[in-house]
Design a protein around this motif. Structure first.
Motif, PDB file in Angstrom:
ATOM      1  N   TYR A 151       0.807  -1.224   0.000  1.00  0.00           N
ATOM      2  CA  TYR A 151       0.000   0.000   0.000  1.00  0.00           C
ATOM      3  C   TYR A 151       0.838   1.271   0.000  1.00  0.00           C
ATOM      4  O   TYR A 151       0.300   2.365  -0.071  1.00  0.00           O
ATOM      5  CB  TYR A 151      -0.950  -0.003   1.209  1.00  0.00           C
ATOM      6  CG  TYR A 151      -1.819  -1.218   1.214  1.00  0.00           C
ATOM      7  CD1 TYR A 151      -2.914  -1.318   0.368  1.00  0.00           C
ATOM      8  CD2 TYR A 151      -1.510  -2.305   2.023  1.00  0.00           C
ATOM      9  CE1 TYR A 151      -3.685  -2.459   0.333  1.00  0.00           C
ATOM     10  CE2 TYR A 151      -2.282  -3.451   1.994  1.00  0.00           C
ATOM     11  CZ  TYR A 151      -3.362  -3.514   1.149  1.00  0.00           C
ATOM     12  OH  TYR A 151      -4.123  -4.647   1.099  1.00  0.00           O
ATOM     13  N   VAL A 154       0.244   3.655  -2.879  1.00  0.00           N
ATOM     14  CA  VAL A 154      -1.067   4.292  -3.063  1.00  0.00           C
ATOM     15  C   VAL A 154      -0.905   5.787  -2.802  1.00  0.00           C
ATOM     16  O   VAL A 154      -0.339   6.185  -1.783  1.00  0.00           O
ATOM     17  CB  VAL A 154      -2.113   3.697  -2.093  1.00  0.00           C
ATOM     18  CG1 VAL A 154      -3.441   4.428  -2.237  1.00  0.00           C
ATOM     19  CG2 VAL A 154      -2.292   2.216  -2.356  1.00  0.00           C
ATOM     20  N   GLN A 155      -1.359   6.586  -3.747  1.00  0.00           N
ATOM     21  CA  GLN A 155      -1.143   8.026  -3.615  1.00  0.00           C
ATOM     22  C   GLN A 155      -2.367   8.789  -3.141  1.00  0.00           C
ATOM     23  O   GLN A 155      -2.271   9.743  -2.396  1.00  0.00           O
ATOM     24  CB  GLN A 155      -0.704   8.609  -4.962  1.00  0.00           C
ATOM     25  CG  GLN A 155       0.695   8.192  -5.364  1.00  0.00           C
ATOM     26  CD  GLN A 155       1.754   8.675  -4.386  1.00  0.00           C
ATOM     27  OE1 GLN A 155       1.665   9.773  -3.853  1.00  0.00           O
ATOM     28  NE2 GLN A 155       2.737   7.842  -4.116  1.00  0.00           N
TER      29      GLN A 155
ATOM     30  N   ARG B  27      -3.019   3.365  10.082  1.00  0.00           N
ATOM     31  CA  ARG B  27      -1.729   3.679   9.452  1.00  0.00           C
ATOM     32  C   ARG B  27      -1.291   5.090   9.813  1.00  0.00           C
ATOM     33  O   ARG B  27      -2.116   5.954  10.105  1.00  0.00           O
ATOM     34  CB  ARG B  27      -1.841   3.564   7.926  1.00  0.00           C
ATOM     35  CG  ARG B  27      -2.028   2.157   7.408  1.00  0.00           C
ATOM     36  CD  ARG B  27      -2.001   2.131   5.902  1.00  0.00           C
ATOM     37  NE  ARG B  27      -0.674   2.302   5.363  1.00  0.00           N
ATOM     38  CZ  ARG B  27       0.109   1.306   4.964  1.00  0.00           C
ATOM     39  NH1 ARG B  27      -0.301   0.064   5.059  1.00  0.00           N
ATOM     40  NH2 ARG B  27       1.306   1.534   4.466  1.00  0.00           N
ATOM     41  N   GLU B  46      -3.683  21.358  -0.292  1.00  0.00           N
ATOM     42  CA  GLU B  46      -3.826  19.941   0.041  1.00  0.00           C
ATOM     43  C   GLU B  46      -2.606  19.441   0.791  1.00  0.00           C
ATOM     44  O   GLU B  46      -1.473  19.769   0.437  1.00  0.00           O
ATOM     45  CB  GLU B  46      -4.005  19.121  -1.247  1.00  0.00           C
ATOM     46  CG  GLU B  46      -4.226  17.643  -0.939  1.00  0.00           C
ATOM     47  CD  GLU B  46      -4.325  16.771  -2.183  1.00  0.00           C
ATOM     48  OE1 GLU B  46      -4.137  17.304  -3.296  1.00  0.00           O
ATOM     49  OE2 GLU B  46      -4.585  15.574  -2.027  1.00  0.00           O
ATOM     50  N   HIS B  48      -0.708  16.477   1.042  1.00  0.00           N
ATOM     51  CA  HIS B  48      -0.566  15.191   0.359  1.00  0.00           C
ATOM     52  C   HIS B  48      -0.170  14.084   1.318  1.00  0.00           C
ATOM     53  O   HIS B  48      -0.535  12.935   1.134  1.00  0.00           O
ATOM     54  CB  HIS B  48       0.488  15.298  -0.748  1.00  0.00           C
ATOM     55  CG  HIS B  48       0.086  16.202  -1.864  1.00  0.00           C
ATOM     56  ND1 HIS B  48       0.378  17.546  -1.866  1.00  0.00           N
ATOM     57  CD2 HIS B  48      -0.619  15.963  -2.978  1.00  0.00           C
ATOM     58  CE1 HIS B  48      -0.114  18.081  -2.962  1.00  0.00           C
ATOM     59  NE2 HIS B  48      -0.723  17.161  -3.651  1.00  0.00           N
ATOM     60  N   THR B  51      -3.339  12.893   2.708  1.00  0.00           N
ATOM     61  CA  THR B  51      -4.141  12.269   1.649  1.00  0.00           C
ATOM     62  C   THR B  51      -3.640  10.855   1.405  1.00  0.00           C
ATOM     63  O   THR B  51      -4.416   9.906   1.271  1.00  0.00           O
ATOM     64  CB  THR B  51      -4.020  13.074   0.338  1.00  0.00           C
ATOM     65  OG1 THR B  51      -4.447  14.407   0.579  1.00  0.00           O
ATOM     66  CG2 THR B  51      -4.864  12.459  -0.763  1.00  0.00           C
ATOM     67  N   LYS B  52      -2.316  10.747   1.353  1.00  0.00           N
ATOM     68  CA  LYS B  52      -1.714   9.450   1.055  1.00  0.00           C
ATOM     69  C   LYS B  52      -1.980   8.442   2.171  1.00  0.00           C
ATOM     70  O   LYS B  52      -2.300   7.283   1.892  1.00  0.00           O
ATOM     71  CB  LYS B  52      -0.212   9.622   0.829  1.00  0.00           C
ATOM     72  CG  LYS B  52       0.515   8.339   0.485  1.00  0.00           C
ATOM     73  CD  LYS B  52       1.922   8.637   0.032  1.00  0.00           C
ATOM     74  CE  LYS B  52       2.797   7.390   0.044  1.00  0.00           C
ATOM     75  NZ  LYS B  52       2.241   6.247  -0.662  1.00  0.00           N
ATOM     76  N   ALA B  55      -5.512   7.265   1.946  1.00  0.00           N
ATOM     77  CA  ALA B  55      -5.702   6.391   0.777  1.00  0.00           C
ATOM     78  C   ALA B  55      -5.106   5.008   1.031  1.00  0.00           C
ATOM     79  O   ALA B  55      -5.709   3.987   0.684  1.00  0.00           O
ATOM     80  CB  ALA B  55      -5.075   7.032  -0.459  1.00  0.00           C
ATOM     81  N   GLU B  56      -3.925   4.982   1.627  1.00  0.00           N
ATOM     82  CA  GLU B  56      -3.315   3.689   1.951  1.00  0.00           C
ATOM     83  C   GLU B  56      -4.211   2.884   2.893  1.00  0.00           C
ATOM     84  O   GLU B  56      -4.442   1.693   2.680  1.00  0.00           O
ATOM     85  CB  GLU B  56      -1.956   3.912   2.636  1.00  0.00           C
ATOM     86  CG  GLU B  56      -0.863   4.452   1.734  1.00  0.00           C
ATOM     87  CD  GLU B  56       0.405   4.783   2.522  1.00  0.00           C
ATOM     88  OE1 GLU B  56       1.399   5.137   1.895  1.00  0.00           O
ATOM     89  OE2 GLU B  56       0.395   4.677   3.765  1.00  0.00           O
ATOM     90  N   GLU B  59      -7.375   1.499   1.123  1.00  0.00           N
ATOM     91  CA  GLU B  59      -7.141   0.324   0.270  1.00  0.00           C
ATOM     92  C   GLU B  59      -6.830  -0.917   1.107  1.00  0.00           C
ATOM     93  O   GLU B  59      -7.280  -2.019   0.788  1.00  0.00           O
ATOM     94  CB  GLU B  59      -5.983   0.605  -0.701  1.00  0.00           C
ATOM     95  CG  GLU B  59      -6.269   1.707  -1.699  1.00  0.00           C
ATOM     96  CD  GLU B  59      -7.506   1.432  -2.531  1.00  0.00           C
ATOM     97  OE1 GLU B  59      -7.668   0.297  -2.999  1.00  0.00           O
ATOM     98  OE2 GLU B  59      -8.320   2.358  -2.708  1.00  0.00           O
ATOM     99  N   GLU B  60      -6.078  -0.738   2.179  1.00  0.00           N
ATOM    100  CA  GLU B  60      -5.729  -1.886   3.011  1.00  0.00           C
ATOM    101  C   GLU B  60      -6.966  -2.447   3.709  1.00  0.00           C
ATOM    102  O   GLU B  60      -7.171  -3.663   3.743  1.00  0.00           O
ATOM    103  CB  GLU B  60      -4.670  -1.486   4.045  1.00  0.00           C
ATOM    104  CG  GLU B  60      -4.100  -2.673   4.792  1.00  0.00           C
ATOM    105  CD  GLU B  60      -2.843  -2.333   5.565  1.00  0.00           C
ATOM    106  OE1 GLU B  60      -2.631  -1.151   5.885  1.00  0.00           O
ATOM    107  OE2 GLU B  60      -2.059  -3.259   5.848  1.00  0.00           O
TER     108      GLU B  60
END
Lengths: 156, 109
Positions: A151, A154-155, B27, B46, B48, B51-52, B55-56, B59-60
């Motif tokens: 992961y 992932v951005q 995370r 933003e 980042h 944001t990252k 997002a991580e 998805e996990e």
């Protein structure tokens, strides 16, 4: 697949000089003098004015339907900017160096200070060493886990 | 695997509910990223770095939920939702959950 030559759409003629200027003006790409001269021309040329209005409307439409932020390539360019990279690297190096040297000087001067009772210095030294060991264990585990972490790329 | 926020599956019929499936993760990013993020908080725009991390985590958590549904033999997850919270400073907790179901095409019934 064969192309039906008879049904091909006729190619659009390339934009003329005025249309290119109108596009550049609508996009704000002209210099100050060029823009002022073009503005003066617009006052006496309704057809040119309509062309600019059409391109501005297209631009507004593109902003509505397009991606609302810079593309990945734009972010990458911003991040790779030499000034940005240079100041960031220099900042981290200075910060890390000052933190390490400062911690070493503070620890050394405290642990070697004969005016502080030995048990206090031993306790403080043990505490610092314990924290350092714990941190190194966490850091080592993380470094070994990074390649296994799917992961991290992932951005957003 | 089909993941839907709706409770029904269009053009299909739910034949069996297999129960709740969920995936959770917490995370964070390293201290350096948090420092940069703090500076970005001063100038706006933003962040980042955060944001990252969100997002991580998203998805996990989603993948963990899908793995649980897959282990149950589900064809789809319906009523899917994300929930987020902050369990610690600068940490992102994401919970992905839904109901695992088996489905058949409506015209096969």
């Amino acid at each position: 697949m064969m192309l039906d030559q008879d049904n091909r759409q006729p190619e659009e003629p390339p934009p003329g000089a005025d249309e290119l200027m109108a596009m550049a003006y609508a996009d704000g790409e002209l210099g100050a003098e060029e823009a002022a001269a073009f503005s003066a021309r617009l006052k006496g040329d309704p057809a040119l004015l309509r062309l600019v209005a059409e391109h501005r409307a297209l631009d507004a439409l593109a902003r509505q339907v397009g991606h609302p932020e810079p593309a990945e390539i734009d972010w990458a360019v911003l991040k790779a900017d030499p000034t940005h990279r240079g100041t960031t690297v220099a900042g981290w190096v200075l910060l890390a160096a000052s933190a390490l040297i400062g911690a070493a000087i503070a620890s050394g001067s405290f642990l070697l200070d004969d005016t502080v009772p030995f048990p206090a210095r031993a306790l403080a030294g043990a505490g610092v060493l314990g924290l350092a060991l714990l941190f190194s264990a966490v850091l080592r585990r993380r470094l070994r886990a990074i390649p296994l972490d799917p992961y991290r790329h992932v951005q957003r | 695997m089909l993941i839907l926020t709706t409770n029904e599956v269009a053009a299909a019929k739910i034949t069996e509910s297999l129960g709740l499936v969920r995936g959770t993760t917490v995370r964070t990013r390293h201290w350096g990223h948090n420092l940069i993020a703090a500076f970005k908080g001063l100038v706006g725009g933003e962040v980042h770095e955060y944001t990252k991390v969100i997002a991580e985590a998203r998805e996990e958590a989603l993948d963990r939920m899908k793995a649980e549904a897959f282990a149950l033999g589900a064809d789809a997850v319906v009523g899917f939702r994300f929930a987020t919270s902050e369990v610690a400073k600068n940490c992102a907790e994401v919970v992905a959950y839904g109901s695992a179901v088996k489905i058949v095409r409506a015209d096969q019934d």
